[in-house]
Design an enzyme around this catalytic site. Structure first.
Site, mmCIF file in Angstrom:
data_model
loop_
_atom_site.group_PDB
_atom_site.id
_atom_site.type_symbol
_atom_site.label_atom_id
_atom_site.label_comp_id
_atom_site.label_asym_id
_atom_site.label_seq_id
_atom_site.Cartn_x
_atom_site.Cartn_y
_atom_site.Cartn_z
ATOM 1 N N ASP A 1 11.969 60.356 64.842
ATOM 2 C CA ASP A 1 12.065 61.080 66.104
ATOM 3 C C ASP A 1 13.513 61.498 66.358
ATOM 4 O O ASP A 1 14.444 60.801 65.925
ATOM 5 C CB ASP A 1 11.590 60.207 67.263
ATOM 6 C CG ASP A 1 10.087 59.960 67.241
ATOM 7 O OD1 ASP A 1 9.364 60.785 66.650
ATOM 8 O OD2 ASP A 1 9.644 58.957 67.823
ATOM 9 N N TYR B 1 12.497 48.444 61.312
ATOM 10 C CA TYR B 1 13.211 49.049 62.432
ATOM 11 C C TYR B 1 13.814 47.968 63.318
ATOM 12 O O TYR B 1 13.276 46.864 63.417
ATOM 13 C CB TYR B 1 12.254 49.867 63.313
ATOM 14 C CG TYR B 1 11.569 51.020 62.641
ATOM 15 C CD1 TYR B 1 12.084 52.314 62.736
ATOM 16 C CD2 TYR B 1 10.373 50.839 61.951
ATOM 17 C CE1 TYR B 1 11.434 53.389 62.148
ATOM 18 C CE2 TYR B 1 9.723 51.909 61.348
ATOM 19 C CZ TYR B 1 10.251 53.171 61.454
ATOM 20 O OH TYR B 1 9.609 54.229 60.864
ATOM 21 N N ASP C 1 9.726 57.386 75.396
ATOM 22 C CA ASP C 1 11.157 57.221 75.130
ATOM 23 C C ASP C 1 11.910 58.044 76.168
ATOM 24 O O ASP C 1 11.336 58.425 77.198
ATOM 25 C CB ASP C 1 11.512 57.602 73.690
ATOM 26 C CG ASP C 1 11.244 59.075 73.367
ATOM 27 O OD1 ASP C 1 10.926 59.859 74.296
ATOM 28 O OD2 ASP C 1 11.360 59.450 72.184
ATOM 29 N N ARG D 1 6.937 53.741 69.144
ATOM 30 C CA ARG D 1 6.733 54.066 70.560
ATOM 31 C C ARG D 1 5.360 53.587 71.038
ATOM 32 O O ARG D 1 5.229 53.080 72.154
ATOM 33 C CB ARG D 1 6.885 55.569 70.789
ATOM 34 C CG ARG D 1 8.335 56.025 70.794
ATOM 35 C CD ARG D 1 8.447 57.522 71.043
ATOM 36 N NE ARG D 1 7.916 58.307 69.938
ATOM 37 C CZ ARG D 1 7.144 59.380 70.084
ATOM 38 N NH1 ARG D 1 6.793 59.802 71.286
ATOM 39 N NH2 ARG D 1 6.732 60.050 69.033
#
Length: 224
Positions: free
Chosen positions: A40, A68, A82, A175
């Site tokens: 992203d 991550y 986000d 997300r």
């Protein structure tokens, strides 16, 4: 570093994966280049670029597990999950304790079904979901099976901000994981920051920053 290479890049904040690829293509003057897994725009971290014949191996790298690190914030939500979009809800988190978060994490381990975010590149009837979302349109999204191998909290000192680390399969949306954690706790959540630190055996610490790659390329050109 030209044709038939694997190039590890630390994608800058705010750049799309395509912008990053385009920049590297321009710097290295390569004819054929592709990336193995999108990040992203508001995420940073490891992006694998392949040039020349190495583009045939992209699917192999895409299939490997990803790691991550990130920060989620409980009690607020945004449509994109986000900071790409404005806050649309806020709930009190004062009743929550750190242990409440620890207690729900096991439900997200292993093979689970996950609904991709409406702000994502998943296609529905030939359209990217984010294209529909930005026009204010809603659509039913089919859940996908993904695998979470590891999920741990790394810092709770700024609660309700939570630092975490996750190791997951291809196709996992962090997300969506953050959204589902927030919903499980009854207060919602959004992703404040995200960094991809590993893809299979490739690690972020071995990746080029764009600025360093520019410097390296210019120095090589001067030495020719």
């Amino acid at each position: 570093m030209e044709q038939n290479q694997i190039i590890l890049i630390d994608k800058p904040y705010g750049w799309t994966s395509f912008q990053t690829l385009k920049k590297v293509k321009y710097l290295l003057k390569v004819a054929k280049i592709g990336h193995a897994g999108t990040l992203d725009p508001l995420a940073t971290g490891l992006l694998i670029l392949c040039t020349g014949q190495k583009t045939k191996e992209i699917s192999l790298y895409q299939a490997q597990e990803k790691e991550y690190t990130g920060t989620l914030v409980l009690g607020k939500t945004t449509p994109s999950i986000d900071l790409e979009t404005e806050f649309d809800s806020e709930k009190d988190t004062s009743r929550l304790k750190a242990q409440d978060v620890e207690d729900i994490l096991p439900k997200f381990l292993g093979e689970i079904e996950q609904v991709p975010p409406i702000y994502s590149a998943v296609k529905k009837d030939g359209k990217r979901l984010y294209e529909l979302a930005r026009k204010g349109k809603t659509t039913e999204i089919e859940p996908k099976k993904i695998h979470i191998y590891e999920l741990e909290i790394t810092n709770l000192q700024n609660f309700p901000e939570i630092d975490f680390r996750v190791v997951c399969s291809k196709g996992t949306y962090i997300r969506s994981l953050v959204r589902d954690i927030g919903e499980s706790l009854g207060v919602g959540a959004y992703l404040k920051s995200l960094c991809r630190t590993r893809i299979g055996g490739f690690r972020l610490e071995n990746a080029w920053k764009i600025s360093d790659l520019e410097t390296h390329y210019r120095m090589n050109k001067k030495g020719e």
